[in-house]
Structures are given as structure tokens and as C-alpha cells.
Scaffold this motif. Structure first.
Motif, PDB file in Angstrom:
ATOM      1  N   ALA A 114       0.836  -1.200   0.000  1.00  0.00           N
ATOM      2  CA  ALA A 114       0.000   0.000   0.000  1.00  0.00           C
ATOM      3  C   ALA A 114       0.869   1.248   0.000  1.00  0.00           C
ATOM      4  N   ALA A 115       1.982   1.195   0.750  1.00  0.00           N
ATOM      5  CA  ALA A 115       2.906   2.334   0.783  1.00  0.00           C
ATOM      6  C   ALA A 115       3.535   2.563  -0.588  1.00  0.00           C
ATOM      7  N   ALA A 118       1.000   4.061  -2.877  1.00  0.00           N
ATOM      8  CA  ALA A 118       0.757   5.450  -2.470  1.00  0.00           C
ATOM      9  C   ALA A 118       1.873   6.361  -2.988  1.00  0.00           C
ATOM     10  N   VAL A 141      -3.274   7.501   2.282  1.00  0.00           N
ATOM     11  CA  VAL A 141      -3.480   6.394   3.216  1.00  0.00           C
ATOM     12  C   VAL A 141      -4.531   6.758   4.266  1.00  0.00           C
ATOM     13  N   SER A 145      -8.097   4.854   4.524  1.00  0.00           N
ATOM     14  CA  SER A 145      -8.430   4.181   5.784  1.00  0.00           C
ATOM     15  C   SER A 145      -9.803   4.617   6.280  1.00  0.00           C
ATOM     16  N   VAL A 293      -4.572   1.373  -3.334  1.00  0.00           N
ATOM     17  CA  VAL A 293      -4.258   1.619  -1.927  1.00  0.00           C
ATOM     18  C   VAL A 293      -5.471   1.281  -1.059  1.00  0.00           C
ATOM     19  N   LEU A 297      -5.572  -1.842   1.693  1.00  0.00           N
ATOM     20  CA  LEU A 297      -5.868  -1.592   3.110  1.00  0.00           C
ATOM     21  C   LEU A 297      -7.074  -2.400   3.568  1.00  0.00           C
ATOM     22  N   GLY A 337      -3.555   1.040   8.686  1.00  0.00           N
ATOM     23  CA  GLY A 337      -3.251   2.389   8.208  1.00  0.00           C
ATOM     24  C   GLY A 337      -2.031   2.969   8.909  1.00  0.00           C
ATOM     25  N   THR A 340       1.237   1.378   7.702  1.00  0.00           N
ATOM     26  CA  THR A 340       1.568   1.731   6.325  1.00  0.00           C
ATOM     27  C   THR A 340       2.321   3.055   6.224  1.00  0.00           C
ATOM     28  N   VAL A 341       1.948   4.020   7.047  1.00  0.00           N
ATOM     29  CA  VAL A 341       2.493   5.379   6.942  1.00  0.00           C
ATOM     30  C   VAL A 341       4.023   5.438   6.995  1.00  0.00           C
ATOM     31  N   VAL A 344       5.570   4.697   3.691  1.00  0.00           N
ATOM     32  CA  VAL A 344       5.382   5.780   2.720  1.00  0.00           C
ATOM     33  C   VAL A 344       6.489   6.811   2.882  1.00  0.00           C
TER      34      VAL A 344
END
Length: 417
Positions: A114-115, A118, A141, A145, A293, A297, A337, A340-341, A344
Motif C-alpha cells: 500500500a505504501a 501510495a 493512506v 483508511s 491503496v 488496506l 493504516g 503503512t504510513v 510511505v
């Protein structure tokens, strides 16, 4: 009247996930998940190492994905549960610990993937604004979410619309490339066979979505039949699109320029058409990557939810809580979520995608091996989908999945040395 199955451990009525997905919705879910994670996100990175042979890398990756996809289809038919890989490995080996390792890797892959997508979204957005890629990725993200929390029906409706848009964008690129096929460049690979194999490893990221399709089994009607069919159809559709787009891209744009682009398909549209068309395809790419993304998630949070159930007790039980109004696993949504950050913020699409691929290939080796073992331990355990090319109880496609997945992992590790 409340039945025993409706009660939680406390004796009060526990909300459950809502079943509302049919074959069409799951196929579109899978196609949307696969497409955005692949051709829109990783084409430039792959072309930089494979040159004009990048379509060959997509074909090789499709072969590897097909072997493992057939294993997932049979396993999903045997065990139609949202916990997916965790259940398959636990049922095959009887080892809770090994199943937990696989589940952890799956969650890791979902968050890192997902990252990566993104970041691809941020790369395409740089054509419209100068906002830093990582900042844009984090914002995406957060929004995805929130939609994930709101409900599976909302997520799937958005996915249907977004998938239609992203397929249309790919058709435009294929159409533009059709006029240039007569002047396809000579085969030119900057690193020879090694580069083609390295690109195959990279574009395998394009197929990661099929393994996540099983996580919506508990929100799917008749999952024993629906999930296997959806996996086979989704992999087939996306493979055809991938190869055609890769051929069109190298026919329209010099591979060196394509490999250096943060928005490769927008560049193809601009070169083969005009700046306006490039802008349109760039906007489509934003839609595609945003959609992926969201679905990554969704699928990863459903895996966390499943493995946290009281019947498994592998992840903390708090993550199995379902919101009473929205009927979604809200704490799992928040966890995924949040995990994932940080990925990113790394900011390097190629590096992030490579890490996701490596972890995913480890999972695929174990899952294929699980099917081989289950064929011997429980040969008549189900009446649903069975992978083809079987000799007695021996699954040739599952063994091929083990060998090819392990081979791609070796390619990755070799290139690190």
C-alpha cells in the motif's frame, strides 16, 4: 431470536461482517487491486533494468503468478475464510507458530505494498502539483483508511467505478501503441538476461493482488465457488492487459526515457497522442493507484481481523472487534493504516516494492508447499475447485509455484550481493 452463533464471549450479540459480494464484484475487486499495484506503479522501474524486453518480464511474472494463483484458488475452495494464508498453512502443517509467521508476513506485505502504490500516486500527482510525494502518499493512506472504516459496500462501489476508469486508461495506451507497432525497437536490454529476470522480480509486484482476494471470503456470497473463479478470471484479464500495455509503451517511448519517468503511462499518452491526453491518462493513473491503496488496506485489515478471532488467538483479540454501526473491523483498519504510513515516508518506490515482493515470495513458497501436503493428507476434503495438472495426488502447478517463487527470491537476493 438470537442464536448461539450470534453471541460473543460476553453473551451479548456480536456484530459480524456483512456478506454482499458476488462473482462480478470479487472479480472487479481483484482486477482493481492487481492493476493499480502493477502497470501504473512499476512499469518505469522495470523498464529501466529490462529495456525493450520488459514485455517478456511481464509474461514471465504472469507464469509465476498463474502457478501460485491456481494454488490459492484451490485452497480458497477448501477453506473459504478471510484469514487466507494463515488458515492454509495451519491446516497443512498443524503449526500455529508457522501460520502466525506467514500471517505477519502477509500483513507486512499488505502495508508495504500500500505504501509503494501510495508513492506511485504521489509520483503521478507531481505532474499537477509540486506537493512532496511522501506527504501526498500519507494523505492518501489516511483518506483510504477512512473509507475502509465506512464500509465494505462503499469500498467495493468505489472500486467498481475506479477499475472501469483504470481499464479505460490502459485501453487508450494500447490504442496509441497500436499505431507504433510497425516500428517496434530492436531488443535492447541494458543488463541482458539478468536485467530481464530482475525486472521480472519487480513486475511480480504487479500480481500481488490475487493473493489478497481471499481475504474478503467472509464478505462474499458462496465463497467456495466464487473466490476461486474470481482469482482465475482476474489473473487472466490483468495478464492480457499488462503484456499489451508493456508492448505499447516501449513502441511509443524510448526505454531510457520511460525508465526514468515517475509517471510512465502519462508519458506514453503524451508522446503518442498530445499533452492533453497525457494529462487525462495521468489523472486515470491517480484514480488507479488510489483505488489500489484502498483495496490493499481493506484486504490487509480483514486478515488482521480474522487472525485476531478468539478461535485462533494469534493476534491480540482487540483487533477482531467489529464496529456496531459500520460493521467493519475498525481497530484493524486503524492498525493497518498506521503501519503503512512509515513505509510511505521512506519515499523510494523501487526499494519499497522490492521489500514487499521478497516477503510475498516467501509466503508464496510456503502456501504452495501447503497445498502439496494437503493433497496427500486430505485428498478428498472438498468438492470445489482443484488445480489442473495433477498426477495422482501430486500437484504439478503447486510444485512449479514453489520452484518459480523461490527462483525469483534468489534473483532478488543475488542482486543485493
Amino acid at each position: 431470536m438470537t442464536t448461539r452463533n450470534d453471541l460473543g464471549s460476553s453473551g451479548s450479540a456480536d456484530p459480524t461482517l456483512r456478506r454482499g459480494l458476488g462473482l462480478l464484484e470479487v472479480v472487479v475487486y481483484g482486477v482493481g487491486l492487481i492493476l493499480g499495484a502493477g502497470i501504473y506503479a512499476i512499469l518505469g522501474e522495470a523498464t529501466a533494468v529490462a529495456g525493450t524486453a520488459v514485455p517478456v518480464s511481464f509474461v514471465l511474472a504472469a507464469v509465476v503468478a498463474s502457478f501460485t494463483g491456481l494454488s490459492y484458488a484451490e485452497l480458497a475452495s477448501r477453506f473459504p475464510k478471510g484469514e487466507g494464508d494463515y488458515v492454509y498453512v495451519r491446516e497443512a502443517t498443524g503449526s500455529k507458530r508457522l501460520a502466525e509467521v506467514v500471517a505477519f508476513l502477509r500483513v507486512f506485505v499488505g502495508a508495504v505494498s500500500a505504501a509503494a502504490v501510495a508513492l506511485a500516486f504521489g509520483g503521478y500527482l507531481t505532474a499537477f502539483t509540486q506537493t512532496p510525494v511522501a506527504v501526498v502518499g500519507v494523505g492518501l493512506v489516511v483518506v483510504a483508511s477512512a473509507i475502509n472504516f465506512w464500509g465494505i459496500e462503499t469500498s467495493v462501489r468505489l472500486n467498481v467505478v475506479f477499475t472501469a476508469v483504470e481499464v479505460a486508461g490502459l485501453v487508450v495506451v494500447i490504442w496509441l501503441g497500436g499505431g507504433a507497432l510497425g516500428r517496434l525497437p530492436a531488443l535492447e536490454t541494458p543488463a541482458g538476461v539478468t536485467g530481464v529476470l530482475e525486472a521480472t522480480f519487480l513486475v511480480f509486484f504487479a500480481y500481488l493482488g490475487f493473493g489478497s482476494m481471499v481475504t474478503v471470503a467472509e464478505e462474499t456470497e458462496d465463497p467456495t465457488r466464487t473466490i476461486p473463479r474470481a482469482i482465475v478470471v482476474a489473473v487472466g484479464i490483468t495478464t492480457v492487459l499488462y503484456v499489451l500495455v508493456a508492448v505499447a509503451a516501449v513502441a511509443v517511448v524510448d526505454w531510457r526515457v520511460l525508465g526514468a519517468s515517475a509517471s510512465p503511462l502519462a508519458l506514453v499518452a503524451e508522446t503518442g497522442g498530445d499533452p492533453t491526453l497525457g494529462t487525462v491518462v495521468g489523472a486515470v493513473a491517480l484514480t488507479s493507484t488510489a483505488n489500489t491503496v484502498l483495496i490493499l488496506l481493506v484486504s490487509t485489515s480483514r486478515l488482521v481481523y480474522g487472525v485476531s478471532k478468539s478461535e485462533y488467538r494469534s493476534f491480540p483479540a482487540v483487533f477482531s472487534r467489529v464496529h456496531r454501526t459500520r460493521r467493519t473491523p475498525y481497530l484493524s483498519v486503524a492498525l493497518v493504516g498506521g503501519v503503512t504510513v512509515p513505509f510511505v515516508l521512506i519515499g523510494d518506490l523501487g526499494a519499497v516494492a522490492s521489500v514487499a515482493n521478497a516477503a510475498l515470495l516467501v509466503v508464496f513458497v510456503v502456501v504452495n508447499a501447503a497445498l502439496v501436503k494437503l493433497r496427500y493428507d486430505a485428498p478428498r476434503a472438498h468438492e470445489g475447485f482443484t488445480a489442473p495438472l495433477t498426477v495422482g495426488r501430486f500437484s504439478l502447478t503447486a510444485i512449479a509455484g514453489v520452484v518459480t517463487s523461490f527462483g525469483l527470491l534468489v534473483v532478488y537476493l543475488w542482486n543485493l550481493l
